[in-house]
Design an enzyme around this catalytic site. Structure first.
Site, PDB file in Angstrom:
ATOM      1  N   LYS A  81     -34.533  71.843  14.135  1.00 34.12           N
ATOM      2  CA  LYS A  81     -34.792  73.074  13.829  1.00 34.12           C
ATOM      3  C   LYS A  81     -35.256  72.540  11.770  1.00 34.12           C
ATOM      4  CE  LYS A  81     -37.073  76.790  12.467  1.00 34.12           C
ATOM      5  NZ  LYS A  81     -38.577  76.520  12.802  1.00 34.12           N
ATOM      6  N   LYS A 120     -32.513  80.120   2.569  1.00 33.32           N
ATOM      7  CA  LYS A 120     -31.649  80.284   3.848  1.00 33.32           C
ATOM      8  C   LYS A 120     -32.190  78.784   4.676  1.00 33.32           C
ATOM      9  CE  LYS A 120     -32.166  81.548   7.641  1.00 33.32           C
ATOM     10  NZ  LYS A 120     -32.735  81.820   9.417  1.00 33.32           N
TER      11      LYS A 120
HETATM   12  P1  NAD Z   1     -37.079  90.142  10.331  1.00 33.41           P
HETATM   13  O1  NAD Z   1     -36.700  89.908   9.356  1.00 33.41           O
HETATM   14  O2  NAD Z   1     -38.100  89.737  10.273  1.00 33.41           O
HETATM   15  O3  NAD Z   1     -36.690  90.259  11.883  1.00 33.41           O
HETATM   16  C1  NAD Z   1     -35.521  90.605  12.363  1.00 33.41           C
HETATM   17  C2  NAD Z   1     -34.940  91.711  12.809  1.00 33.41           C
HETATM   18  O4  NAD Z   1     -33.679  91.733  13.022  1.00 33.41           O
HETATM   19  C3  NAD Z   1     -35.337  92.713  12.975  1.00 33.41           C
HETATM   20  O5  NAD Z   1     -35.991  93.950  13.252  1.00 33.41           O
HETATM   21  C4  NAD Z   1     -34.097  93.809  11.890  1.00 33.41           C
HETATM   22  O6  NAD Z   1     -34.184  95.120  11.698  1.00 33.41           O
HETATM   23  C5  NAD Z   1     -33.312  92.732  13.657  1.00 33.41           C
HETATM   24  N1  NAD Z   1     -31.713  93.018  12.607  1.00 33.41           N
HETATM   25  C6  NAD Z   1     -30.812  92.592  11.542  1.00 33.41           C
HETATM   26  N2  NAD Z   1     -29.773  93.186  11.881  1.00 33.41           N
HETATM   27  C7  NAD Z   1     -29.789  93.572  12.934  1.00 33.41           C
HETATM   28  C8  NAD Z   1     -28.694  94.130  13.550  1.00 33.41           C
HETATM   29  N3  NAD Z   1     -27.153  94.113  12.838  1.00 33.41           N
HETATM   30  N4  NAD Z   1     -28.376  94.315  15.114  1.00 33.41           N
HETATM   31  C9  NAD Z   1     -30.025  94.628  15.494  1.00 33.41           C
HETATM   32  N5  NAD Z   1     -30.531  94.237  15.135  1.00 33.41           N
HETATM   33  C10 NAD Z   1     -30.409  93.478  14.178  1.00 33.41           C
HETATM   34  O7  NAD Z   1     -36.892  88.329  10.721  1.00 33.41           O
HETATM   35  P2  NAD Z   1     -37.593  86.800  11.733  1.00 33.41           P
HETATM   36  O8  NAD Z   1     -38.983  86.705  10.348  1.00 33.41           O
HETATM   37  O9  NAD Z   1     -38.110  87.431  12.484  1.00 33.41           O
HETATM   38  O10 NAD Z   1     -36.872  85.747  11.739  1.00 33.41           O
HETATM   39  C11 NAD Z   1     -35.265  86.140  12.912  1.00 33.41           C
HETATM   40  C12 NAD Z   1     -35.047  84.767  12.786  1.00 33.41           C
HETATM   41  O11 NAD Z   1     -36.191  83.788  13.494  1.00 33.41           O
HETATM   42  C13 NAD Z   1     -34.212  83.446  11.603  1.00 33.41           C
HETATM   43  O12 NAD Z   1     -33.143  83.083  11.948  1.00 33.41           O
HETATM   44  C14 NAD Z   1     -35.901  83.121  10.900  1.00 33.41           C
HETATM   45  O13 NAD Z   1     -35.566  82.234  10.204  1.00 33.41           O
HETATM   46  C15 NAD Z   1     -36.125  82.400  12.224  1.00 33.41           C
HETATM   47  N6  NAD Z   1     -37.841  82.471  12.136  1.00 33.41           N
HETATM   48  C16 NAD Z   1     -38.243  83.244  12.032  1.00 33.41           C
HETATM   49  C17 NAD Z   1     -39.782  82.459  12.117  1.00 33.41           C
HETATM   50  C18 NAD Z   1     -40.808  83.269  11.245  1.00 33.41           C
HETATM   51  O14 NAD Z   1     -42.469  82.923  11.158  1.00 33.41           O
HETATM   52  N7  NAD Z   1     -40.525  84.985  10.908  1.00 33.41           N
HETATM   53  C19 NAD Z   1     -40.084  81.520  12.618  1.00 33.41           C
HETATM   54  C20 NAD Z   1     -39.621  80.428  13.428  1.00 33.41           C
HETATM   55  C21 NAD Z   1     -37.838  80.992  12.776  1.00 33.41           C
END
Ligand code: NAD
Length: 297
Positions: free
Chosen positions: A171, A239
């Protein structure tokens, strides 16, 4: 099989809702954001009062969290998975995490009889909605096979890459390539506009020429519309590039292009754009040159 899902944000939200709708398994959810929880409850998920409750009642626990430190806190921290999950349960991390962190978590959870696999995803929020995302899995093969019905409920291109941490490595490499591509797209669009070509006309040419790519189209669409609303933030992209550089440091692999793009993202963060969409690296060029690249209204 009872599933527990922690972290239902931009990416975790649609993935979790698809598991609820298409796997046939009972799914409990937990997030710090009550609105995110409600969106999953609305389609049949069960709200857990705490991480501890979710972990204790689940056979498979999944996380999709922003940073490696968040995954560490939820797995190994107070009230988290290590303290509360049952022996014999499975932990799947869908986050883009550090391979070093995933291996550390796997070792600690193994002491409690919990098997970890890393399964980061690619395809963005649209792919997550449409169930077309790629899922890159590292860890025990038989655990991977056991989890296949879950993976199939929310993704399409599902691969087993090797030992624990292998999914994260694949990834990180994918994202490094995609973000270098984005940096080139931003520079190219600005260069063309500064040289006097209509940005929309230039975009039509590139979309049908060898400069075209998914990353290019993302940068072009967001730039021409001046829409920096995030589905994937600069903070997360920064990150990911950091994780790529860290991996290259560990292995002494020379990187020429990626450090430049990492620095571009550092500039974007420093200018206050960390919460914008990753394509907003274009704003570094726009702010530096004092000109915007937009379609004619
Ligand atoms: P985001 O910030 O939109 O969502 C993260 C969620 O986690 C939030 O709802 C937050 O409230 C929750 N959270 C944080 N700490 C927490 C805790 N201690 N307990 C419970 N909930 C908690 O982030 P995202 O964009 O959904 O990304 C999440 C992961 O997926 C990351 O590692 C990112 O790199 C990866 N990712 C994101 C995408 C994208 O297009 N957004 C694509 C591929 C991979």
């Amino acid at each position: 099989m009872k599933i527990g899902f922690i972290g239902i944000g931009h990416m975790g939200g649609p993935m979790c809702r698809n598991i609820i709708k298409h796997s046939g398994f009972e799914v409990s959810v937990f997030d710090l954001n009550p609105e995110a929880v409600q969106a999953c409850v609305d389609v049949g998920g069960i709200a857990s009062a705490s991480m501890a409750e979710l972990a204790a009642n689940s056979d498979v626990i999944m996380t999709s969290l922003p940073m490696p430190k968040d995954v560490e806190a939820v797995t190994l921290g107070p009230g988290g998975i290590a303290e509360n999950a049952k022996s014999g349960s499975i932990y799947i991390d869908l986050s883009t995490n550090s391979p070093i962190m995933v291996k550390k978590i796997a070792v600690e959870l193994e002491k409690k009889g919990i098997t970890t696999i890393d399964a980061p995803v690619s395809g963005g929020t649209i792919g997550a909605e449409k169930r077309t995302i790629a899922i890159m899995v590292g860890g025990d093969k038989s655990t991977y096979e056991k989890c296949m019905p879950i993976f199939e409920s929310f993704g399409a291109n599902i691969s087993h890459l090797g030992d624990i941490g292998s999914g994260c490595i694949a990834k990180i490499v994918n994202n490094m390539i995609a973000f270098c591509n984005m940096g080139a797209a931003a520079e190219g669009l600005m260069l063309g506009a500064a040289a006097g070509i209509d940005p929309e006309a230039l975009n039509q040419v590139i979309r049908t020429s060898s400069g075209n790519s998914m990353s290019y189209r993302g940068v072009a669409y967001k730039t021409l519309n001046g829409d920096w609303s995030p589905s994937f933030t600069i903070d997360l992209a920064y990150k990911d590039m950091h994780l790529a550089l860290e991996l290259a440091d560990e292995l002494a692999v020379p990187l020429q292009v990626s450090p430049q793009v990492h620095n571009l993202m550092r500039m974007a963060k420093g200018m206050g754009f960390g919460g914008d969409d990753a394509t907003a690296i274009m704003r570094v060029y726009e702010e530096t040159l004092g000109r915007e690249v937009r379609k004619k209204s």
